[in-house]
Write an enzyme that holds these catalytic residues in place. Structure first.
Site, PDB file in Angstrom:
ATOM      1  N   THR A 227      21.479  42.449  10.924  1.00 54.74           N
ATOM      2  CA  THR A 227      20.841  42.393   9.996  1.00 54.74           C
ATOM      3  C   THR A 227      18.671  41.979  10.103  1.00 54.74           C
ATOM      4  OG1 THR A 227      20.538  42.644   7.591  1.00 54.74           O
ATOM      5  CG2 THR A 227      21.073  40.909   8.337  1.00 54.74           C
TER       6      THR A 227
ATOM      7  N   ALA B 186      28.388  39.212   3.885  1.00 53.62           N
ATOM      8  CA  ALA B 186      28.528  39.827   2.248  1.00 53.62           C
ATOM      9  C   ALA B 186      28.724  39.693   0.982  1.00 53.62           C
ATOM     10  CB  ALA B 186      28.496  41.226   2.391  1.00 53.62           C
TER      11      ALA B 186
END
Lengths: 236, 271
Positions: free
Chosen positions: B67, B115
């Site tokens: 990310t 997440a």
């Protein structure tokens, strides 16, 4: 000629005797199945195949993976069937508790948030289930929530999950999301077109994924209620 | 699959159950590309660096988070910019992930790593911050909020949580920016970039921050550009650039720009 399959590290594994292997009990097993959900303007569709498999065998040809939770919400669960069953039992119990305490049914968004914490509660021994919730939100619009096995979730317009998800998702991106297409009219999805698309998409999945097939169960959620439809798929 | 399946990275060892190798020689379960049929498949913005560098089997390697998130302080507050891609191995599970978590109207948290870990603990942090406000009749400081988060996850150190987050806000001492992760780090700073694309982002922001006073517009452009460049070069970052600005009144969502659009825009500017 030997069948090559992928090993754990992503490299191709050779399918022949390679020495002594330690066998350990695994609490998980993979029972296959694909789930799909699409949200429209005033409807939501949750569809799943009905094949229950394990390894090379098919345990059942009639084991749908969509479960009705409330009049406005349906959940699709694929992965390890044991955990799917337990998880849906737990969700049902929690829904009842909420109904008794608050004198109203849980909304789709609330169910999604609750499922997230239920899944995270087992962070260190997860429910091996891929969930997708489809239903109507408080405003009556279609809503789809997709989850990972430990509770991370987000609201989507469409999502595919389970064994054939990687095959279905790009097709949905193209037909519903109009992704990366130039000069195309973004027509909103109506219910008939959505149902037909779901059928076509599963027919394609059954062609190429061994774990998907036998029959397709479609649950259409509208403000009138939940309608179920079953469509046959390839049985091989 | 949905936000599901994952890359079970070597170093994230949450329990033995999740890492069962099936003894069957068929290895059929492992046949699905990218979909490991091992329990504990979960969405992560993580890359597995399976090269252990020969350091021995017990060594936990610090793996990269697939990310790019960044945040930097400037004269008028804090700019927070993130990408929106989530990958499961080489499969892009989602291009529309919200990696900025709105803890409360004046505190933001970014998401990198697992997440579920990030969203769960930051949601719990939001609850703790609200309780603090009710008990003390004043807003919580960024330092205190980040400390709460760091202490919460420290109790689970070594158990396999994966979280690399930046807590950004504005309190009575001005703009605040802390980096907190599941290893137990908590550091205050003026600029952080987290994730596999962080090096590319650092390059852009470091060169743009040379001029001391940036206007809000310039700072936003810098943040956007940094994430864009990171998505350009890093395969595990992409999707959209979500940009937030934290100022004395709280945070504002500045923009959400698709990386493809930004690419066309920057190309046009070059010409």
């Amino acid at each position: 000629m030997f069948a090559q399959v992928y090993g754990d590290n992503g490299k191709m594994k050779e399918y022949h005797y390679s020495g002594p292997v330690e066998h350990r009990f695994s609490p998980y097993s993979f029972n296959g199945g694909t789930v799909l959900a699409v949200a429209g303007e005033d409807f939501a569709i949750v569809a799943s195949d009905t094949r229950l498999s394990e390894g090379y065998s098919i345990h059942s040809r009639d084991s749908p993976k969509c479960y009705k939770l409330t009049n406005t919400t349906v959940i699709g669960c694929s992965g390890f069937h044991g955990d799917c069953l337990t998880l849906t039992k737990i969700i049902d119990a929690r829904l009842k508790m909420y109904k008794h305490s608050n004198n109203k049914s849980m909304t789709s968004g609330a169910i999604a948030a609750m499922l997230s914490t239920i899944l995270y509660g087992r962070r260190f021994f997860p429910y091996y289930v891929y969930n997708i919730i489809g239903g109507l939100d408080e405003e009556g619009k279609g809503a789809v929530y997709s989850f990972d096995p430990v509770g991370s979730y987000q609201r989507d317009t469409y999502k595919a999950g389970g064994s054939a998800s990687a095959m279905l998702q790009p097709l949905l991106d193209n037909q519903i999301g109009f992704k990366n297409m130039e000069g195309v009219q973004h027509l909103p999805l109506n219910q008939e077109k959505a149902v037909q698309l779901v059928k076509d998409v599963f027919i394609s999945a059954a062609e190429r994924d061994v774990y998907t097939g036998d029959a397709l169960r479609i649950c259409i959620v509208t403000k009138e209620g939940i309608k179920e439809e079953t469509v046959p798929l390839r049985k091989d | 699959m949905a936000l599901a399946s994952v890359l079970q990275s070597e170093s994230v060892d949450f329990s033995n159950y999740g890492r069962q190798r099936h003894g069957f020689a068929s290895g059929l379960y492992e046949a699905e590309l990218g979909l490991e049929s091992v329990g504990g498949d979960r969405l992560s913005f993580a890359l597995s660096t399976s090269c252990s560098n020969g350091d021995g089997p017990d060594r936990k390697i610090e793996f990269l988070h697939g990310t790019t998130t960044l945040a930097f302080k400037f004269q008028h507050g804090v700019i927070v910019a993130v990408d929106s891609r989530a990958t499961a191995g080489s499969y892009i599970a989602s291009q529309t992930v919200k990696k900025v978590i709105e803890i409360n109207p004046y505190l933001l948290g970014t998401m990198a790593g697992g997440a579920a870990d990030c969203s769960f603990w930051e949601r719990l942090l939001a609850r703790q911050c609200r309780v603090y406000e009710l008990r003390n009749k004043e807003r919580i400081s960024v330092a205190a909020a980040s400390k709460l988060l760091a202490n919460m996850v420290y109790q689970y150190k070594g158990m396999g949580l994966s979280m690399g987050t930046m807590v950004c806000g504005w309190d009575k001492t001005g703009p605040g920016l802390y980096y907190v992760d599941s290893e137990g780090n908590r550091v205050c700073g003026d600029l952080f970039a987290v994730g596999s694309g962080s090096m590319y982002a650092y390059g852009i922001v470091d060169s743009g921050l040379k001029q001391k006073d940036l206007t809000v517009e310039e700072a936003c452009d810098l943040g956007r550009r940094a994430i864009y460049q990171a998505t350009y070069r890093d395969a595990y970052s992409g999707g959209q650039v979500n940009l937030y600005h934290v100022h004395s009144e709280g945070w504002t969502r500045v923009s959400q720009s698709d990386v493809l659009m930004l690419h066309q825009q920057y190309q046009a500017e070059k010409a």
